[in-house]
Motif scaffolding. Structure first.
Motif, PDB file in Angstrom:
ATOM      1  N   ARG A  87       0.829  -1.207   0.000  1.00 31.29           N
ATOM      2  CA  ARG A  87       0.000   0.000   0.000  1.00 31.29           C
ATOM      3  C   ARG A  87       0.858   1.249   0.000  1.00 31.29           C
ATOM      4  O   ARG A  87       0.517   2.260  -0.608  1.00 31.29           O
ATOM      5  CB  ARG A  87      -0.927  -0.003   1.220  1.00 31.29           C
ATOM      6  N   LEU A 116      -1.604  -0.743  -3.499  1.00 38.28           N
ATOM      7  CA  LEU A 116      -2.284  -2.018  -3.706  1.00 38.28           C
ATOM      8  C   LEU A 116      -2.301  -2.830  -2.417  1.00 38.28           C
ATOM      9  O   LEU A 116      -1.350  -2.799  -1.641  1.00 38.28           O
ATOM     10  CB  LEU A 116      -1.591  -2.829  -4.805  1.00 38.28           C
ATOM     11  N   ARG A 117      -3.359  -3.578  -2.229  1.00 34.91           N
ATOM     12  CA  ARG A 117      -3.468  -4.503  -1.101  1.00 34.91           C
ATOM     13  C   ARG A 117      -3.363  -5.927  -1.613  1.00 34.91           C
ATOM     14  O   ARG A 117      -4.101  -6.319  -2.518  1.00 34.91           O
ATOM     15  CB  ARG A 117      -4.795  -4.305  -0.359  1.00 34.91           C
ATOM     16  N   VAL A 118      -2.430  -6.681  -1.070  1.00 33.37           N
ATOM     17  CA  VAL A 118      -2.273  -8.076  -1.462  1.00 33.37           C
ATOM     18  C   VAL A 118      -3.383  -8.903  -0.816  1.00 33.37           C
ATOM     19  O   VAL A 118      -3.600  -8.841   0.394  1.00 33.37           O
ATOM     20  CB  VAL A 118      -0.888  -8.612  -1.045  1.00 33.37           C
ATOM     21  N   THR A 119      -4.095  -9.677  -1.629  1.00 37.05           N
ATOM     22  CA  THR A 119      -5.225 -10.466  -1.126  1.00 37.05           C
ATOM     23  C   THR A 119      -4.901 -11.950  -1.011  1.00 37.05           C
ATOM     24  O   THR A 119      -5.522 -12.656  -0.226  1.00 37.05           O
ATOM     25  CB  THR A 119      -6.450 -10.286  -2.038  1.00 37.05           C
ATOM     26  N   ASP A 127      -1.938 -12.116  -5.907  1.00 38.19           N
ATOM     27  CA  ASP A 127      -3.215 -11.459  -6.169  1.00 38.19           C
ATOM     28  C   ASP A 127      -3.308 -10.173  -5.365  1.00 38.19           C
ATOM     29  O   ASP A 127      -3.025 -10.157  -4.162  1.00 38.19           O
ATOM     30  CB  ASP A 127      -4.379 -12.369  -5.792  1.00 38.19           C
ATOM     31  N   THR A 128      -3.696  -9.089  -6.016  1.00 40.55           N
ATOM     32  CA  THR A 128      -3.919  -7.809  -5.353  1.00 40.55           C
ATOM     33  C   THR A 128      -5.296  -7.298  -5.724  1.00 40.55           C
ATOM     34  O   THR A 128      -5.957  -7.836  -6.626  1.00 40.55           O
ATOM     35  CB  THR A 128      -2.860  -6.776  -5.763  1.00 40.55           C
ATOM     36  N   ASP A 129      -5.717  -6.252  -5.038  1.00 39.82           N
ATOM     37  CA  ASP A 129      -7.009  -5.670  -5.393  1.00 39.82           C
ATOM     38  C   ASP A 129      -6.949  -4.892  -6.704  1.00 39.82           C
ATOM     39  O   ASP A 129      -7.961  -4.367  -7.176  1.00 39.82           O
ATOM     40  CB  ASP A 129      -7.537  -4.772  -4.271  1.00 39.82           C
ATOM     41  N   GLY A 130      -5.771  -4.869  -7.330  1.00 42.29           N
ATOM     42  CA  GLY A 130      -5.626  -4.250  -8.643  1.00 42.29           C
ATOM     43  C   GLY A 130      -5.280  -5.249  -9.725  1.00 42.29           C
ATOM     44  O   GLY A 130      -4.954  -4.865 -10.854  1.00 42.29           O
ATOM     45  N   GLY A 131      -5.342  -6.551  -9.410  1.00 47.80           N
ATOM     46  CA  GLY A 131      -5.020  -7.581 -10.384  1.00 47.80           C
ATOM     47  C   GLY A 131      -3.892  -8.470  -9.896  1.00 47.80           C
ATOM     48  O   GLY A 131      -3.395  -8.324  -8.771  1.00 47.80           O
ATOM     49  N   ARG A 132      -3.491  -9.410 -10.734  1.00 46.76           N
ATOM     50  CA  ARG A 132      -2.452 -10.368 -10.360  1.00 46.76           C
ATOM     51  C   ARG A 132      -1.096  -9.945 -10.914  1.00 46.76           C
ATOM     52  O   ARG A 132      -0.986  -9.507 -12.069  1.00 46.76           O
ATOM     53  CB  ARG A 132      -2.788 -11.765 -10.866  1.00 46.76           C
TER      54      ARG A 132
END
Length: 300
Positions: A87, A116-119, A127-132
């Motif tokens: 982030r 970005l937040r890693v999910t 995987d992030t909230d903005g894509g892989r």
């Protein structure tokens, strides 16, 4: 004190110094390498040496561990594609210092993915909230956690599992246990500024030893007082960044970068080893707040 093999050890005084480790609550964390211990670092080194040129490597975490890991890997393995996702990067530093570190990482070949937040972590990517983000080697440099030994032992703990102590680092309600290092939560007025770091753990260990000696002698242990000096960041072997701080760990105006900062960082690391070889000569900066009297020790 019970042991894993079912046995037990009696003690007059116990020093609780279990340290910290990488938090592993992330989905798929088993697919990431950690450098929180020697075994993890050696395993990561083996993996990096196996990767072909242009293989993607992703470091998760924008704190000092993530910054240093990204810069060191980029320096050691220039043929790899290094990315750092978080982030924010160096969030605790002033804006000007953050900007300089961003530039230095970019110049070293590290692609920054901020905001970005890693999910989740997958076998082949992050995987992030903005894509892989594709990754052949993911390095976990996120938040730290402490072992749950104190909680399982029925000792008083803070919300994050750290052992709760008084001003002298004596465990609350168990006066023959003294806690030091990352896994300890002293009162806020003496310890709120002490982040998990070697800079705090070394003087806490020394003070904990003084506390045990005082109790053995029947004396009242003194309140812990530790002042911070700043943050020394390695950016590879030839570059670094030093952010000076006030004793309460708030950033000061002075900052140093470049080769001179790398030399300072190296001396900091060497001092850590030297201080362990000559413990009687070890001294540290006292805290900004005056010591607060603590009650005399009471037998458990």
């Amino acid at each position: 004190m019970r042991l894993d093999d079912g046995g037990a050890l009696d003690f007059d005084y116990l020093l609780y110094a279990v340290g910290s480790t990488a938090a592993r609550g992330m989905t798929g964390s088993e697919h990431a390498w950690s450098i929180a211990d020697l075994d993890g670092a050696e395993s990561l080194r083996t993996r990096l040496r196996q990767l072909p040129a242009q293989a993607p490597v992703v470091i998760v975490g924008g704190g000092l561990t993530g910054i240093e890991s990204a810069a060191e890997i980029a320096y050691r393995y220039p043929s790899l594609d290094i990315a750092l996702v978080s982030r924010s990067v160096a969030a605790g530093l002033p804006a000007s210092s953050r900007a300089r570190i961003h530039d230095k990482l970019a110049n070293a070949g590290v692609a920054l993915h901020t905001g970005l937040r890693v999910t989740a972590i997958r076998a082949g990517g992050v995987d992030t909230d903005g894509g892989r983000l594709p990754s052949d080697c993911t390095v976990w440099a996120g938040s730290l956690a402490v072992p749950d030994l104190a909680l399982r032992s029925g000792l008083p703990v803070a919300a994050d599992g750290r052992l709760r102590t008084d001003d002298a680092l004596v465990c609350l309600h168990h006066r023959r246990i003294v806690g030091v290092g990352d896994a300890v939560a002293p009162p806020a007025h003496v310890g709120a500024h002490l982040r998990m770091s070697c800079q705090a753990a070394l003087p806490m260990g020394a003070h904990g030893a003084d506390t045990v000696l005082a109790m053995i002698r029947g004396q009242q242990p003194s309140s812990v007082s530790i002042g911070m000096t700043g943050q020394a960041i390695s950016l590879g072997r030839r570059d670094g960044f030093i952010q000076a701080a006030h004793r309460d760990d708030t950033p000061a105006a002075f900052a140093l970068s470049g080769r001179a900062a790398a030399v300072v960082k190296e001396r900091v690391c060497r001092f850590t080893v030297t201080s362990m070889r000559f413990p009687r000569a070890y001294r540290w900066l006292p805290g900004a707040t005056p010591s607060v009297p603590v009650p005399p020790p009471v037998a458990a």
